[in-house]
Design a protein around this motif. Structure first.
Motif, short mmCIF file in Angstrom:
data_model
loop_
_atom_site.label_atom_id
_atom_site.label_comp_id
_atom_site.label_asym_id
_atom_site.label_seq_id
_atom_site.Cartn_x
_atom_site.Cartn_y
_atom_site.Cartn_z
N UNK A 302 0.84 -1.19 0.00
CA UNK A 302 0.00 0.00 0.00
C UNK A 302 0.88 1.24 0.00
N UNK A 303 0.50 2.20 -0.83
CA UNK A 303 1.27 3.45 -0.88
C UNK A 303 1.30 4.16 0.47
N UNK A 304 0.32 3.92 1.31
CA UNK A 304 0.28 4.56 2.62
C UNK A 304 1.36 4.04 3.56
N UNK A 305 2.05 2.95 3.17
CA UNK A 305 3.11 2.40 4.02
C UNK A 305 4.31 3.33 4.08
N UNK A 306 4.41 4.25 3.13
CA UNK A 306 5.52 5.19 3.10
C UNK A 306 5.08 6.54 3.65
N UNK A 307 6.02 7.26 4.25
CA UNK A 307 5.73 8.61 4.74
C UNK A 307 5.55 9.55 3.56
N UNK A 308 4.95 10.73 3.77
CA UNK A 308 4.79 11.68 2.65
C UNK A 308 6.12 12.01 1.96
N UNK A 309 7.18 12.19 2.74
CA UNK A 309 8.47 12.51 2.13
C UNK A 309 8.99 11.32 1.33
N UNK A 310 8.84 10.11 1.87
CA UNK A 310 9.27 8.91 1.15
C UNK A 310 8.43 8.71 -0.10
N UNK A 369 18.94 12.60 -2.29
CA UNK A 369 18.30 13.82 -1.80
C UNK A 369 17.22 13.50 -0.78
N UNK A 370 16.51 12.39 -0.99
CA UNK A 370 15.44 11.98 -0.07
C UNK A 370 15.93 11.19 1.11
N UNK A 371 17.25 11.11 1.32
CA UNK A 371 17.79 10.39 2.47
C UNK A 371 17.71 8.88 2.32
N UNK A 386 14.94 -2.29 -9.29
CA UNK A 386 15.34 -1.00 -8.75
C UNK A 386 14.74 -0.90 -7.35
N UNK A 387 15.60 -0.79 -6.34
CA UNK A 387 15.10 -0.79 -4.96
C UNK A 387 15.62 0.43 -4.21
N UNK A 388 14.72 1.06 -3.49
CA UNK A 388 15.06 2.21 -2.67
C UNK A 388 14.84 1.85 -1.21
N UNK A 389 15.84 2.14 -0.38
CA UNK A 389 15.74 1.81 1.03
C UNK A 389 16.04 3.06 1.86
N UNK A 390 15.17 3.34 2.84
CA UNK A 390 15.36 4.48 3.72
C UNK A 390 15.93 4.02 5.06
#
Length: 390
Positions: A302-310, A369-371, A386-390
């Motif tokens: 779900x897209x809601x699993x990420x914070x607004x900034x993420x 830029x997004x940390x 392609x994977x992005x990890x915060x």
């Protein structure tokens, strides 16, 4: 006793150098018309430091010169105060200093007026007119330019040195000479720091401008590249459907018109620095674009699993990844996996190969830029991940 008091005053007058520094063009100060308390009342600080001119004043009171020269000395002292304060206000309010920008003509006129006023007191107070030198030196250092600083400092040291070595009681001015030399060193160091600070600010502004242009260029590249890719695919589809299915061809043309309008609006918003598409919106847009190329989109999570900034970072990376899939992969399926702290785009196409292109570099910059950290790999089953990890 009077001579000792006067010499102490000359030493103390070195403290009067401080206000001139505040008028330097490299110093931070409010804009004209800002109405700040500093702009309205900052000149009072210059007046406060002028208390050290009380010692030349004392010498005028005790002067044994002719009445005419005493009157001239008083007038010159008053004029010196007026010119100094006026020059200070001019530099503070309008940046008349020449440390970074060329000095205004009025600053040169004020400098010459201060020298003339100090010279007119010599017949009445003699060598104690050197009490004006700290103010003149500081005005030249902070209100004019580097050449004026060096010339004035050298002239002040020379004049005081002549008093020390040529007058019968010259040794009594030795402490004054020491103060003049010290003040010259202080002014040299402080003005150098102001110039470096102003240069650093200028370079910082140029760097920020450059980074801003790069960010806008990257945003426009991502947005326009994606939109044009989709428009191209739909145009190809329209060409194939014009004879066999005119109604669907009209629908695709309407989509092209809508996509074009959206791209134009997006570019305008990006240039204005206000664009912020949500991840859910981007998923719907990508589904339509992939559908036009007969590529299926699957979403796990779900897209809601990420914070607004993420989500903002993920939406831009999804846009670029979708563009790459449409252009290069030859994939039949693209999967998007969303979980707290992670976002991945996986396709079953030809996989990665060769050097990184602008698209991958842009995604990596956006992740940084997004940390976040971005990794591009080839799964064992084939394709690209392609994977992005915060």
């Amino acid at each position: 006793m009077a001579e000792d008091v006067t010499r102490d005053a000359v030493s103390a007058s070195a403290a009067g150098a401080a206000p001139a520094a505040w008028a330097a063009s490299g110093a931070r100060r409010p804009r004209p018309g800002s109405g700040s308390p500093w702009e309205r009342y900052g000149w009072l600080m210059a007046v406060i430091w002028l208390v050290f001119l009380a010692y030349p004043l004392i010498q005028l009171v005790r002067s044994e010169a002719s009445q005419g020269w005493i009157v001239t000395g008083w007038a010159a002292l008053v004029a010196f105060v007026v010119v100094y304060v006026a020059g200070f206000i001019n530099g503070m309010s309008f940046g008349g200093g020449g440390l970074v920008d060329p000095p205004r003509p009025i600053q040169w006129a004020a400098f010459g007026g201060m020298i003339a006023c100090a010279a007119l007191t010599i017949p009445s107070i003699g060598g104690y007119a050197v009490g004006f030198l700290p103010f003149i030196m500081s005005f030249a250092s902070y209100g004019l330019n580097r050449l004026a600083h060096w010339v004035t400092a050298a002239a002040s040291v020379s004049v005081t040195g002549v008093l020390v070595f040529l007058l019968p009681d010259g040794l009594s001015y030795a402490s004054v000479l020491a103060i003049i030399v010290l003040l010259g060193v202080v002014n040299t160091v402080s003005t150098s720091l102001i110039i470096r600070s102003a240069e650093a600010e200028r370079l910082g502004l140029e760097l920020a401008t450059s980074e801003g242009r790069e960010a806008v260029a990257r945003d426009v590249h991502d947005l326009v590249g994606h939109s044009l890719t989709v428009v191209k695919l739909k145009a190809q589809l329209v060409r194939r459907l014009m004879d066999s299915d005119p109604e669907r061809a009209k629908a695709e043309l309407a989509d092209i018109e809508s996509l074009t309008a959206e791209a134009i609006a997006g570019v305008r918003a990006t240039v204005a620095g206000v664009r912020s598409a949500t991840l859910s919106d981007q998923l719907r847009s990508c589904r339509d674009a992939l559908g036009a190329a007969d590529i299926a989109l699957r979403v796990d999570g779900d897209a809601a699993a990420l914070s607004p900034a993420q989500s903002l970072t993920a939406s831009w990376i999804l846009r670029e990844a979708t563009t790459n899939v449409l252009r290069h992969s030859g994939a039949r399926t693209m999967t998007v996996r969303i979980a707290p702290g992670t976002f991945a785009v996986i396709d079953d196409g030809r996989g990665v190969g060769g050097a990184e292109g602008n698209g991958v570099r842009g995604m990596r910059e956006r992740a940084t830029t997004g940390g976040a950290t971005l990794a591009v790999s080839a799964p064992e089953s084939g394709g690209t991940r392609v994977e992005v990890t915060w």
